[in-house]
Design a protein around this motif. Structure first.
Motif, PDB file in Angstrom:
ATOM      1  N   HIS A  39       0.854  -1.183   0.000  1.00 56.70           N
ATOM      2  CA  HIS A  39       0.000   0.000   0.000  1.00 56.70           C
ATOM      3  C   HIS A  39       0.896   1.241   0.000  1.00 56.70           C
ATOM      4  O   HIS A  39       1.926   1.276   0.686  1.00 56.70           O
ATOM      5  CB  HIS A  39      -0.904   0.014   1.232  1.00 56.70           C
ATOM      6  CG  HIS A  39      -2.078  -0.919   1.123  1.00 56.70           C
ATOM      7  ND1 HIS A  39      -3.347  -0.487   0.797  1.00 56.70           N
ATOM      8  CD2 HIS A  39      -2.165  -2.257   1.282  1.00 56.70           C
ATOM      9  CE1 HIS A  39      -4.164  -1.517   0.765  1.00 56.70           C
ATOM     10  NE2 HIS A  39      -3.471  -2.610   1.053  1.00 56.70           N
ATOM     11  N   SER A 148      -2.731   4.355   0.785  1.00 56.93           N
ATOM     12  CA  SER A 148      -3.581   4.078  -0.376  1.00 56.93           C
ATOM     13  C   SER A 148      -4.622   3.025  -0.024  1.00 56.93           C
ATOM     14  O   SER A 148      -4.377   2.117   0.769  1.00 56.93           O
ATOM     15  CB  SER A 148      -2.747   3.626  -1.574  1.00 56.93           C
ATOM     16  OG  SER A 148      -2.112   2.388  -1.314  1.00 56.93           O
ATOM     17  N   ILE A 152      -0.387  -0.371  -4.573  1.00 56.31           N
ATOM     18  CA  ILE A 152       0.018   0.361  -5.767  1.00 56.31           C
ATOM     19  C   ILE A 152       1.202  -0.356  -6.421  1.00 56.31           C
ATOM     20  O   ILE A 152       1.935  -1.097  -5.764  1.00 56.31           O
ATOM     21  CB  ILE A 152       0.402   1.826  -5.458  1.00 56.31           C
ATOM     22  CG1 ILE A 152       1.593   1.880  -4.490  1.00 56.31           C
ATOM     23  CG2 ILE A 152      -0.776   2.601  -4.899  1.00 56.31           C
ATOM     24  CD1 ILE A 152       2.152   3.276  -4.279  1.00 56.31           C
ATOM     25  N   GLY A 198      -3.834   6.133  -7.718  1.00 55.35           N
ATOM     26  CA  GLY A 198      -3.964   5.707  -6.330  1.00 55.35           C
ATOM     27  C   GLY A 198      -4.884   6.633  -5.567  1.00 55.35           C
ATOM     28  O   GLY A 198      -4.806   7.852  -5.711  1.00 55.35           O
ATOM     29  N   TYR A 200      -5.865   7.743  -1.813  1.00 56.93           N
ATOM     30  CA  TYR A 200      -5.253   7.725  -0.484  1.00 56.93           C
ATOM     31  C   TYR A 200      -6.235   8.237   0.571  1.00 56.93           C
ATOM     32  O   TYR A 200      -7.070   9.101   0.293  1.00 56.93           O
ATOM     33  CB  TYR A 200      -3.995   8.591  -0.461  1.00 56.93           C
ATOM     34  CG  TYR A 200      -2.810   8.001  -1.201  1.00 56.93           C
ATOM     35  CD1 TYR A 200      -1.733   7.454  -0.521  1.00 56.93           C
ATOM     36  CD2 TYR A 200      -2.771   7.992  -2.591  1.00 56.93           C
ATOM     37  CE1 TYR A 200      -0.650   6.914  -1.188  1.00 56.93           C
ATOM     38  CE2 TYR A 200      -1.695   7.445  -3.281  1.00 56.93           C
ATOM     39  CZ  TYR A 200      -0.630   6.917  -2.565  1.00 56.93           C
ATOM     40  OH  TYR A 200       0.443   6.378  -3.234  1.00 56.93           O
TER      41      TYR A 200
END
Length: 317
Positions: A39, A148, A152, A198, A200
């Protein structure tokens, strides 16, 4: 200005498209990652920098919206301003490399001066005891690390240059071109890391108890909320791609101490995937699970039922 009397907790969602939201200098500027889950991470310091930059633009760098931590500033000289204000005419103030308050009363006055002048001191706090001692302040606004929503996969992209740096290099390129070889020299200028997309999530807290110590006011809080919504609009660059604040959900408590635990409130904000027009839990085990490439691929839901007494939800973005 009167300090705030309500506690706040908030959830901010922001996204990045084809950019690096927060490079790690210890990893060749690779986007920050949780090594166990992949992440993405964005540090609290990175987000506070963007808030500071927005407030500096908004306030023109003038008190009470001056910024203490800014590029190129000498922090001890910022502290000296407080001593100049409280010891007018004292020749030592302008020349001494080390200064300390004469007593606790002056110490509190000097720290209060810093809070009054600098938005980020009364908001985030600061350690100002470096040589010219202006005390320490614990700020009422605290941010965690952003993470995130899904893992990713950073992409490494090489970039090249067409211009030569020296006459010899230019001649080498010309000779290579005559021989039909355009790879006789290394034109690689560098590399970039990007996150294709992404989303977040970051959690924040605002303490009314600590606000009373720094003077963090309702006006300051309104400016913080404004900055959270607009901070990426003044931070665009090729390296960071497209970054935007997407959703800001604020939980306002009716009392200074708060009316419910923050983690229970944060659980009310759920993020799922929008698949075939339906909100579905994020689960990579689903067949034909599409890769998210836009904010519209997600479904955000807020549980407003059975709110604890004294808690109000403010959906600000």
């Amino acid at each position: 200005m009167t300090a705030i009397t309500n506690r706040y907790d908030f959830v901010l969602l922001f996204d990045v498209t084809r950019g690096n939201p927060n490079g790690d200098p210890d990893a060749g500027n690779l986007p920050r990652l949780d090594p166990e889950t992949n992440h993405g991470l964005v540090s609290d310091v990175s987000l506070k920098r963007k808030i500071r930059n927005y407030v500096e633009i908004k306030g023109g760098g003038q008190p009470p919206l001056a910024i203490y931590v800014q590029e190129g500033s000498i922090l001890n000289e910022q502290h000296r301003k407080a001593y100049v204000a409280h010891r007018p005419g004292d020749p030592k103030v302008g020349s001494e490399k080390k200064l300390n308050p004469k007593d606790d009363i002056e110490g509190r006055a000097i720290t209060s001066f810093m809070c009054e002048q600098f938005f980020d001191v009364r908001t985030f706090g600061a350690v100002m005891s470096t040589g010219i001692n202006a005390g320490q302040v614990r700020g009422p606004v605290q941010l965690g690390f952003a993470q995130s929503v899904e893992p990713i996969v950073p992409q490494e992209i090489s970039i090249t240059r067409m211009a030569a740096t020296t006459p010899a290099e230019k001649s080498q390129r010309a000779d290579g071109a005559e021989e039909g070889n355009d790879r006789t020299d290394n034109r690689t200028m560098g590399r970039k890391f990007i996150v294709p997309y992404g989303l977040y999530r970051v959690h924040g807290h605002v303490s009314a108890h600590l606000a009373a110590r720094t003077g963090y006011s309702d006006d300051d809080h309104a400016l913080l909320i404004e900055a959270l919504g607009a901070m990426f609009e003044h931070d665009h660059s090729a390296a960071r791609g497209e970054m935007s604040s997407r959703r800001l959900v604020v939980f306002k408590h009716s009392s200074p101490l708060g009316n419910a635990p923050a983690h229970k409130l944060f659980e009310r904000v759920s993020i799922g995937r929008s698949i075939d027009g339906e909100a579905r839990p994020i689960d990579r085990r689903l067949d034909n699970y599409p890769v998210a490439r836009a904010y519209s691929d997600y479904a955000i839901t807020i549980d407003r039922e059975g709110l604890p007494e004294g808690v109000e939800i403010l959906d600000l973005i």
